[in-house]
Design an enzyme around this catalytic site. Structure first.
Site, PDB file in Angstrom:
ATOM      1  N   GLY A 237      37.540  45.626  26.688  1.00 33.31           N
ATOM      2  CA  GLY A 237      38.837  45.062  26.296  1.00 33.31           C
ATOM      3  C   GLY A 237      38.769  43.564  26.069  1.00 33.31           C
ATOM      4  CB  CYS A 354      41.968  42.940  38.215  1.00 32.80           C
ATOM      5  SG  CYS A 354      40.809  44.247  38.623  1.00 32.80           S
TER       6      CYS A 354
END
Length: 403
Positions: A237, A354
Site C-alpha cells: 500500500g 501502526c
C-alpha cells in the site's frame, strides 16, 4: 429487524472459525460472503457487521451470557442472543433462543459497563499495558475510539486521476464520498459499500488505505528520480503511494521476507499503472548488504503489535499475547540496526508503526539514536497519531536523517 435463519447460521459458523479455529476474522468473513449467491448487499452487510461486532465485544457478551471459551455452538448462540437483545432485536421462536433472560441481560450489561475491561471488552493485560504506557484518562479515550467500526477511506492514485474526477466517477457508480481536511489524497465513503467491484477500482484509480497510513509516504519526503527502499513492503500500500509521489520516475525497491505478499504487490502495481518498482525477497542478508549506503530514502514500516488498528482488526485483541509484544520490540531494534545501513550520507529514513505504545515508537527511536548504527542519524521530526484525536487509525512515524 427480523432475523433470518440462514444468515444467523452463517454468523455462528464465522464465530466458530474465529474463536475456536483461530482463523483471522477478515478471512473467515471473506469466505462466508461467498456462501450464498442469492444474498444481497444487506444480507452480506448483516453477516459481516454482526460477526465483527460480536468479535469486538467478545469478553463483554460472553460474560453476560455466562459462558467461557472454548465456545461450543450452544454457547455461541447464547452470545448471539445477548448481542440481539442489546440491539433491541426481537428473538424468533427458535430452540437456540429458548429461555433467553432478556431482562437479566440488560441488567448485567448496565452493571458490567461500569468496568472498563468489560465495557471495552479487552484482556486484563492489555488494559494494564495501555494504562501504564499512556495514562488512565488517555488510554480510556483511545480504547473507546479503537472499538468503533473503522470508516472506509480511499487513496486516490494520482498517476491515473485526481480527487475530483474520482469523486465524480464513484458518484456515477452510486458511491458518495467526502474530502478529508489535511489528507491530500483521501476520500471517505459516506456509507459502506463494496468498492472493489467498481470500474474505478478495476481501472486502478484508487486503493483502500486508512487516512493515517496515507501520511507515511508523504512523511518520507521523496522526489522523482530518487532511489527509495521500502523494506517491510508487505502487499505494498505504501510502496504504491511512494511510486505515485515520485511520478513513476526513479526507483522504488520493495522488499519483504514473504514472497507471497510481493506477488500481490505485483498485481496491484499493474492495476495502478506503476512501473518503477523492483521487488526483492529478503531470504538472506545479501539483498540488504548489496544496498548498503545506496538509498536516498528508506521506509521501515516495522512489524508491531498493531494496537493502533484494532478498529479494523478487532480479533487481534484475542490473538495478541504480552510475550509477542516483548518479542516484537527486539525485532524492531534489530530491523532499525540492520536496515538503516542502506541509507546513503545525507539520505533520510522513516521508522513507522501502526502502534500507539511509546515503547514501540519514541522509545525505540531513542534507543536507536544512542546505538552504534544510530549515531550517524539525527531525528528531524516525529508524529504520533491517536484514534480518539484524529478519528483514524493509531500510527507513529519518525523521520531521521543520516549525517
Amino acid at each position: 429487524m427480523r432475523l433470518h435463519r440462514n444468515l444467523c447460521f452463517a454468523v455462528i459458523d464465522g464465530l466458530h472459525k474465529i474463536f475456536n479455529e483461530n482463523e483471522y476474522a477478515d478471512k473467515a468473513v471473506q469466505q462466508l460472503l461467498k456462501r450464498d449467491k442469492r444474498w444481497g448487499s444487506r444480507d452480506r452487510g448483516f453477516v459481516a457487521e454482526t460477526i465483527y461486532e460480536i468479535v469486538r465485544y467478545k469478553r463483554l457478551y460472553a460474560e453476560i451470557a455466562n459462558v467461557k471459551a472454548p465456545f461450543d455452538r450452544d454457547n455461541l448462540w447464547r452470545i448471539f442472543a445477548v448481542w440481539a437483545t442489546l440491539k433491541g432485536i426481537k428473538l424468533p421462536d427458535w430452540k437456540y433462543f429458548a429461555d433467553t433472560p432478556s431482562r437479566k441481560i440488560k441488567g448485567r450489561f448496565d452493571e458490567l459497563s461500569q468496568i472498563r475491561k468489560y465495557r471495552e471488552s479487552i484482556p486484563d493485560w492489555m488494559d494494564n499495558l495501555g494504562t501504564t504506557e499512556l495514562g488512565e484518562e488517555f488510554w480510556a479515550q483511545e480504547i473507546t475510539k479503537l472499538n468503533e467500526q473503522a470508516d472506509v477511506i480511499l487513496r486516490v492514485n494520482t498517476l491515473k486521476t485526481n480527487k475530483k474526477d474520482l469523486q465524480l466517477k464513484l458518484q456515477s457508480e452510486e458511491i458518495e464520498t467526502e474530502i478529508l481536511p489535511n489528507h491530500p489524497y483521501a476520500l471517505k465513503l459516506k456509507e459502506r459499500a463494496n468498492v472493489f467491484k467498481t470500474e474505478a477500482f478495476k481501472n486502478g484509480w484508487f486503493e483502500v488505505q486508512d487516512a493515517s497510513s496515507q501520511l507515511v509516504a508523504d512523511f518520507l519526503d521523496v522526489e522523482p528520480g530518487m532511489k527509495v527502499v521500502d523494506v517491510c513492503a508487505g502487499a505494498g500500500g505504501k510502496t504504491l503511494h511512494l511510486a505515485a509521489l515520485m511520478q513513476n520516475k526513479g526507483q522504488v525497491i520493495a522488499m519483504d521476507i514473504y514472497e507471497s505478499k510481493l506477488k500481490k504487490l505485483k498485481i496491484r502495481a499493474r492495476r495502478n499503472g506503476v512501473h518503477n518498482i523492483e521487488m526483492k525477497v529478503i531470504d538472506s542478508t545479501k539483498p540488504i548488504k548489496k544496498l548498503h549506503g545506496k538509498a536516498d530514502r528508506l521506509l521501515i514500516d516495522a512489524p508491531c503489535s498493531g494496537l493502533g488498528v484494532l478498529r479494523r482488526n478487532p480479533d487481534a485483541k484475542w490473538k495478541l499475547e504480552p510475550e509477542f509484544i516483548e518479542n516484537i520490540k527486539n525485532i524492531q531494534i534489530e530491523v532499525l540496526q540492520q536496515y538503516s545501513k542502506m541509507v546513503k550520507p545525507g539520505g533520510k529514513m522513516v521508522y513507522a508503526t501502526c502502534s500507539i505504545l511509546p515503547s514501540e515508537n519514541e522509545k525505540q527511536v531513542e534507543k536507536f539514536l544512542t546505538s552504534e548504527s544510530g549515531k550517524e542519524f539525527t531525528l528531524v521530526t516525529d508524529k504520533s497519531i491517536f484514534a480518539h484525536k484524529s478519528g483514524f487509525d493509531g500510527f507513529y512515524m519518525a523521520l531521521l536523517e543520516k549525517k
